[in-house]
Design an enzyme around this catalytic site. Sequence first.
Site, PDB file in Angstrom:
ATOM      1  N   TYR A  96       5.416 -12.415   4.959  1.00 23.58           N
ATOM      2  CA  TYR A  96       4.260 -11.867   4.260  1.00 23.58           C
ATOM      3  C   TYR A  96       3.821 -12.872   3.206  1.00 23.58           C
ATOM      4  O   TYR A  96       4.495 -13.056   2.199  1.00 23.58           O
ATOM      5  CB  TYR A  96       4.630 -10.528   3.637  1.00 23.58           C
ATOM      6  CG  TYR A  96       3.513  -9.790   2.916  1.00 23.58           C
ATOM      7  CD1 TYR A  96       2.180 -10.186   2.986  1.00 23.58           C
ATOM      8  CD2 TYR A  96       3.817  -8.649   2.169  1.00 23.58           C
ATOM      9  CE1 TYR A  96       1.192  -9.487   2.337  1.00 23.58           C
ATOM     10  CE2 TYR A  96       2.831  -7.937   1.513  1.00 23.58           C
ATOM     11  CZ  TYR A  96       1.521  -8.359   1.597  1.00 23.58           C
ATOM     12  OH  TYR A  96       0.533  -7.661   0.932  1.00 23.58           O
TER      13      TYR A  96
ATOM     14  N   LYS B 247       2.024 -12.039   8.096  1.00 25.28           N
ATOM     15  CA  LYS B 247       0.803 -11.443   7.555  1.00 25.28           C
ATOM     16  C   LYS B 247       0.224 -12.454   6.584  1.00 25.28           C
ATOM     17  O   LYS B 247       0.889 -12.831   5.610  1.00 25.28           O
ATOM     18  CB  LYS B 247       1.111 -10.119   6.845  1.00 25.28           C
ATOM     19  CG  LYS B 247      -0.104  -9.493   6.170  1.00 25.28           C
ATOM     20  CD  LYS B 247       0.276  -8.204   5.435  1.00 25.28           C
ATOM     21  CE  LYS B 247      -0.914  -7.614   4.702  1.00 25.28           C
ATOM     22  NZ  LYS B 247      -0.545  -6.382   3.934  1.00 25.28           N
TER      23      LYS B 247
ATOM     24  N   ILE C 253      -3.657  -6.251   9.581  1.00 21.68           N
ATOM     25  CA  ILE C 253      -2.885  -5.245   8.855  1.00 21.68           C
ATOM     26  C   ILE C 253      -3.817  -4.713   7.778  1.00 21.68           C
ATOM     27  O   ILE C 253      -4.173  -5.427   6.850  1.00 21.68           O
ATOM     28  CB  ILE C 253      -1.585  -5.824   8.284  1.00 21.68           C
ATOM     29  CG1 ILE C 253      -0.663  -6.265   9.430  1.00 21.68           C
ATOM     30  CG2 ILE C 253      -0.868  -4.801   7.408  1.00 21.68           C
ATOM     31  CD1 ILE C 253       0.628  -6.929   9.003  1.00 21.68           C
TER      32      ILE C 253
ATOM     33  N   THR D  85       0.825  -1.207   0.000  1.00 18.98           N
ATOM     34  CA  THR D  85       0.000   0.000   0.000  1.00 18.98           C
ATOM     35  C   THR D  85       0.858   1.256   0.000  1.00 18.98           C
ATOM     36  O   THR D  85       0.426   2.316  -0.448  1.00 18.98           O
ATOM     37  CB  THR D  85      -0.946  -0.015   1.213  1.00 18.98           C
ATOM     38  OG1 THR D  85      -1.663  -1.249   1.220  1.00 18.98           O
ATOM     39  CG2 THR D  85      -1.939   1.123   1.172  1.00 18.98           C
TER      40      THR D  85
END
Length: 282
Positions: free
Chosen positions: A132, A161, A201, A44
Amino acid sequence: MKEIFTALITPFNQDQSIDYPGLFRLLDKLIHEGNKSFVLCGTTGETSTLKLEERRVLAERILDKYPHIRVIIGICSNCTAEVIRHIQMYKDNQAIYAFLVIVPYYIKPNQEGIYRHFDMIGASTDKKIMIYNIPSRCGVGITPSTVIRLATKHQNIIGMKQCGPLDDIKIIKKALPHFKVYLGDDHLLLEGLQYHIDGLISVTSHIDYPLIERIMQKRKQYDDAHLKILSQFLFKEPNPAPVKYILSEMGYIQNILRSPLTSITPQLQQELESLIENYQKK
């Protein structure tokens, strides 16, 4: 309450430099709402378009101005040696909580290759490492057995994540009760809480952090329909274009992205009008 990390955008100026006044306006808003934890330089945050020096300075400036927040730094390289070098670049910054390292994308290694990638990273530093896992972007995902193998060997591989199957969370948490698993899909928050995630998250927290917090606190009684709708709008076109457009309309940042991302289409702008109006009234 479970932890909520905002996967922070990186605002830009017309000349493509980082817009620090806009960034600090946004952080002031989020911190005022109760948000104290952030992921910097993630997907992001358009990290693949940021130079290494920009990433380092970004982290330093944010932590200098907001010393009491918790920060995770995203590391997006698919080269093991580059990941290690990127983490070492931050070695003198003791305020960083952890590094979020993506499963190697494009190359699509097998599980042994993924294991060796994170094994070498974990062995190279005493910093906290988080995995991740996002198969939709990487073309390959890490399996629960590989996660368990890594976390069992390396005490500094502390969490992940997860943007993959929810059932994987159950397997990982059963084997590793203290291993932190953060959900990366806002629209699945209620479902993720049933799988005992440690937190979220989030992208939607840029727009409505209090909504996420209420769902976390009152999950058994709360209807998450609005969160699902908001999340759907934010991912109708490539992230972070929709969230940047909304925040620009609310006066926090300029609606500027770095190529190859482009601003949202006029059609989506029209669809977002009533949503933006509702938030401007708050």
